[in-house]
Design an enzyme around this catalytic site. Sequence first.
Site, mmCIF file in Angstrom:
data_model
loop_
_atom_site.group_PDB
_atom_site.id
_atom_site.type_symbol
_atom_site.label_atom_id
_atom_site.label_comp_id
_atom_site.label_asym_id
_atom_site.label_seq_id
_atom_site.Cartn_x
_atom_site.Cartn_y
_atom_site.Cartn_z
ATOM 1 N N LYS A 72 0.854 -1.196 0.000
ATOM 2 C CA LYS A 72 0.000 0.000 0.000
ATOM 3 C C LYS A 72 0.887 1.243 0.000
ATOM 4 C CE LYS A 72 -3.924 1.917 2.668
ATOM 5 N NZ LYS A 72 -4.784 1.721 3.860
ATOM 6 N N SER A 147 -9.771 1.648 2.811
ATOM 7 C CA SER A 147 -8.926 2.443 1.958
ATOM 8 C C SER A 147 -7.873 1.654 1.187
ATOM 9 C CB SER A 147 -8.217 3.502 2.805
ATOM 10 O OG SER A 147 -7.351 2.893 3.741
ATOM 11 N N SER A 171 -9.836 -0.815 6.977
ATOM 12 C CA SER A 171 -9.278 -0.697 5.625
ATOM 13 C C SER A 171 -8.547 -1.910 5.078
ATOM 14 C CB SER A 171 -8.345 0.497 5.544
ATOM 15 O OG SER A 171 -9.108 1.662 5.419
HETATM 16 N N1 GLN Z 1 -13.157 3.698 6.160
HETATM 17 C C1 GLN Z 1 -12.580 4.149 7.385
HETATM 18 C C2 GLN Z 1 -12.248 5.619 7.283
HETATM 19 O O1 GLN Z 1 -12.640 6.199 6.342
HETATM 20 C C3 GLN Z 1 -11.388 3.322 7.730
HETATM 21 C C4 GLN Z 1 -10.179 3.707 7.002
HETATM 22 C C5 GLN Z 1 -8.993 2.886 7.389
HETATM 23 O O2 GLN Z 1 -9.102 1.857 8.034
HETATM 24 N N2 GLN Z 1 -7.827 3.399 7.031
HETATM 25 O O3 GLN Z 1 -11.625 6.179 8.111
#
Ligand code: GLN
Length: 489
Positions: A72, A147, A171
């Site tokens: 990532k 994400s 994420s």
């Molecule tokens: N979808 C969640 C957010 O928008 C989690 C994101 C993540 O785990 N980095 O913060």
Amino acid sequence: MQSARALAQDIRDGKTTAVAAIERSLDRIKQLEPSLSAFNTVIAERALDRARALDAAGASTGPLHGVPIAIKDNMCTTGVPTTASSKILAGFVPPYNATVVERLEQAGAIIVGKTNLDEFAMGSSTENSALGPSKNPWDVTRTPGGSSGGSAVAVASRMVPLALGSDTGGSIRQPAGLCGITGLKPTYGRVSRYGLLAFASSLDQIGPFTITADDAALVFSVIGGFDAHDSTSSAEPMPDLTSALNGDVTGLRIGVPRAFLGDGVDAPILGAYDAALATLSARGATLVDIDLPHAGYGIPVYYLICTAEASSNLARYDGVRYGHRTKLEKEDGLLQMYERTRDEGFGPEVKRRIMLGTYVLSAGYYDAYYLKAQQVRTLLRQDYDRAFERVDLIATPTTPTPAFKLGEKTSDPVQMYLNDIFTVSANLTGLPSISIPCGFAESREPGAGSRLPIGLQLTGRAFDEATLLRAADAYQRDTAFHLEEPRVG
Ligand code: GLN
């Protein structure tokens, strides 16, 4: 596709070579990347050079010898751009490796590229990436989740057998669920975050995307364990996962928080969830009804805490130290430089979170929002502590719906946030949690979107990844959902 464990073994046995493995991966990326947009950067030459060096040396470097992996793009890689899919980091090339990258390379893994994400890992669909969204390989008109969407796509479409993601509120698990692969968020503190671009420091954790739970265990055993470079890293010894993954779930107590599943969960998701529980129970596990009375507050608590921490963490992007700096005019002072740099560099979701986070931390609102959220976080942790007196694991669906359409939730951030209802608790409590494929939502019309993956989420006691992985692996011995591949197109 072969598992990473089997591929490394074949390379060690001379049945194939690291170069051949990397070439296969690069070919697949070339073929599918135009329709999926999983990668921000592909480092073909560097990967091939490393593969040639491994093949020439002959000796095995470690358990991931010659295996291609995607990272990532919010983890630092020496000499390779690291952008967090943000314009503000344009041109930033880290002078050091994240600890996870260092450990993977020592174990013989070969990085083929950096994957797309929501800007600074803020989002659930990769649509907040400054580089545009990644596409779900099961239906390219749908989101892969986020994400860490790019990493999930890269594994789901078999460009690579392994990828790393980061999980602050889901994420890793949410995109794993929506793409039909395995995704593990280890216990808070288990995997070093040195070299991870921080989003919310009391929640962030790095973990693997894989096809199988066995490969997740393999990657976890490589990247996990104490690191002196990370002050939040735990000294708790790593478990022996080779003996833990024995297929035996006899007597394992699995908690079922029925009331928490409530409304808003699609029928095919509940159907697949119940079928998965039946499979585990047929293997010898015991299902136990439990209550998590505060779990319903997870989303507001998460979005107060993560935005507060993000507003502080992202203060470092000021045009002085990294990446983008605005074009300066003669009359500009330092303040204009900061303001315009940040205005130009950050996208709308990142700005929304910085503003919200600054607000909840401000004098006068701190007690009402941030402090209250921390108190409810403690109540949530107590729910889990109480549940774990009676059970060994807790099972929920990973997401309330299968993959949604690109654009479907972009105009309504709250709808987007609600997608994380089942995942945020593990971050707020620090507990380890995994998503594994447990079925498909099928529609009668054939074609794209007619089969969308569904994820089962299992959450365990702190530092008990062994039980989590044992149950996930046992489930995969009885089912084949994790082996199904999307037909991209
Ligand atoms: N979808 C969640 C957010 O928008 C989690 C994101 C993540 O785990 N980095 O913060």
